[in-house]
Design an enzyme around this catalytic site. Sequence first.
Site, PDB file in Angstrom:
ATOM      1  N   ASP A 291     -10.697  -4.355 -20.197  1.00  0.00           N
ATOM      2  CA  ASP A 291     -10.920  -5.461 -21.128  1.00  0.00           C
ATOM      3  C   ASP A 291      -9.581  -5.906 -21.711  1.00  0.00           C
ATOM      4  O   ASP A 291      -8.952  -5.182 -22.476  1.00  0.00           O
ATOM      5  CB  ASP A 291     -11.875  -4.999 -22.240  1.00  0.00           C
ATOM      6  CG  ASP A 291     -12.190  -6.088 -23.252  1.00  0.00           C
ATOM      7  OD1 ASP A 291     -11.610  -7.195 -23.150  1.00  0.00           O
ATOM      8  OD2 ASP A 291     -13.006  -5.840 -24.154  1.00  0.00           O
TER       9      ASP A 291
ATOM     10  N   HIS B  32       0.816  -1.216   0.000  1.00  0.00           N
ATOM     11  CA  HIS B  32       0.000   0.000   0.000  1.00  0.00           C
ATOM     12  C   HIS B  32       0.851   1.268   0.000  1.00  0.00           C
ATOM     13  O   HIS B  32       0.413   2.324  -0.474  1.00  0.00           O
ATOM     14  CB  HIS B  32      -0.948  -0.001   1.200  1.00  0.00           C
ATOM     15  CG  HIS B  32      -2.152   0.875   1.026  1.00  0.00           C
ATOM     16  ND1 HIS B  32      -2.154   2.004   0.244  1.00  0.00           N
ATOM     17  CD2 HIS B  32      -3.406   0.786   1.544  1.00  0.00           C
ATOM     18  CE1 HIS B  32      -3.347   2.578   0.285  1.00  0.00           C
ATOM     19  NE2 HIS B  32      -4.121   1.853   1.055  1.00  0.00           N
TER      20      HIS B  32
END
Length: 458
Positions: A402, A168
């Site tokens: 995609d 993180h």
Amino acid sequence: MTTLKVTKISQVNPATNSSHDTINSLVLPLTFFDLRWLKFHPTERVIFYKLDKDSSSRDSFHSVILPKLELSLSTVLRHYLPLAGRLKWDPQDPKPHILVLPNDSVKLIVAESEANFSIISGKGLRPETEIRSLVPEFPVGCDSPSVLALQVTLFPNQGFCIGVAAHHSVMDGKTVVKFIKSWAHICNHETMSLPENLTAFLDRSVINVPASLDAKILDILLYFSEEKDDLRSLKLPPMEKINPDLVRITLELTPENIDKLRERAEKESTRSHLELHLSTFVVANAYLWTCLVKTRGGEVDRPVRFMYAADFRNRLDKPVPETYFGNCVFPMGCYGYKAGLFLGEDGFVNSVEIIGDSVKGIASQNIEALCEFYVDGTKKVKPGTQSGSVAGSNRFGLYTSDFGWGKPVNSEIVSIDRNEAFSMSERREGEGGVEIGLCLEKSEMDLFISLFQNGLQD
């Protein structure tokens, strides 16, 4: 639990122009916004892609899909070079940095699952242990940890998923999603380049905050650290095993639900409409937080707090580019409240006013004041406090990722299973509203779902 079989482990290097080229070394210092997350457990996400039967056969997957994913990963790492590196804190330096050396790489695990893809990738109740197995284990006991690990899991004749585990302190949620969208773009279009809106901006000089705040954040990390004798240790806290009774669900708040909740807040609040901050973010989080506090029940005097991460890309003196690589979020807290404020019929409107005031207050204070507020509030949190938080955003646009086989059927922030948090994203279908991910023990989940659904019918 369904058996997961690892079929391949590889190290993927950033692409070079030719076999004779090497990647130049890179040193990228952590900024104020990165340091807060230095001891935070990794951000973990999984994205599911449904395939037709021919494309998802073992032969087709290993001969077509996996090579395309590996090649495009190598290419995108050239654009996101820090992700191939490691965190390091040299004795002479006041804070850690990301170090990339010429032969650094990213670990990619390839696995196969016999689970029912439709159930695992669906929105209904699922065992969390099944979801967690789809993200790679992140090294927590290392003093110079890698910053990214990936896992691709095939569900033969059904589909596949991509699991991401990222340190993180290296990137926030927006940057993680930008990386995934960039990888998808390169894979889908079989290109070596990225459009401007996906090109990572690596210049750290745009983070213009007083240098004194770095020390303040490192002090608060030391305050809570179990290794008080070695602040410079980059080892993460050990990760406990997931409770086998945890289940996950994906819920929706439609635009109609949000509008109805706004109207309810306006009707129940004693404030004027102009005093209320009724963004989708505020309304959705207030509703979910109220449902969580009611699910826990218990004593009215027990302490509770709600946390969220505010994006500062447009809140500093000079705006930070949207494509900035790293963290540009800071935790904001609603501290000092008791459960009784949220347990009654006015719990939702109280939550709307509290979270709304917090969000509005960001604009009127500088980062120094907000940091001071966070440090003071965090130090005053009492043992046993119910601490809820939200991960993600409904503005990231992950469902446009995609890779060439259609948009994801679902995406989950897996790391919410380690704390009392819920995730938020845009809905896959339709404009507006939010999609919510949540992990609870089964008995609590049943009560939460009942409260969530009944509250929308009032």
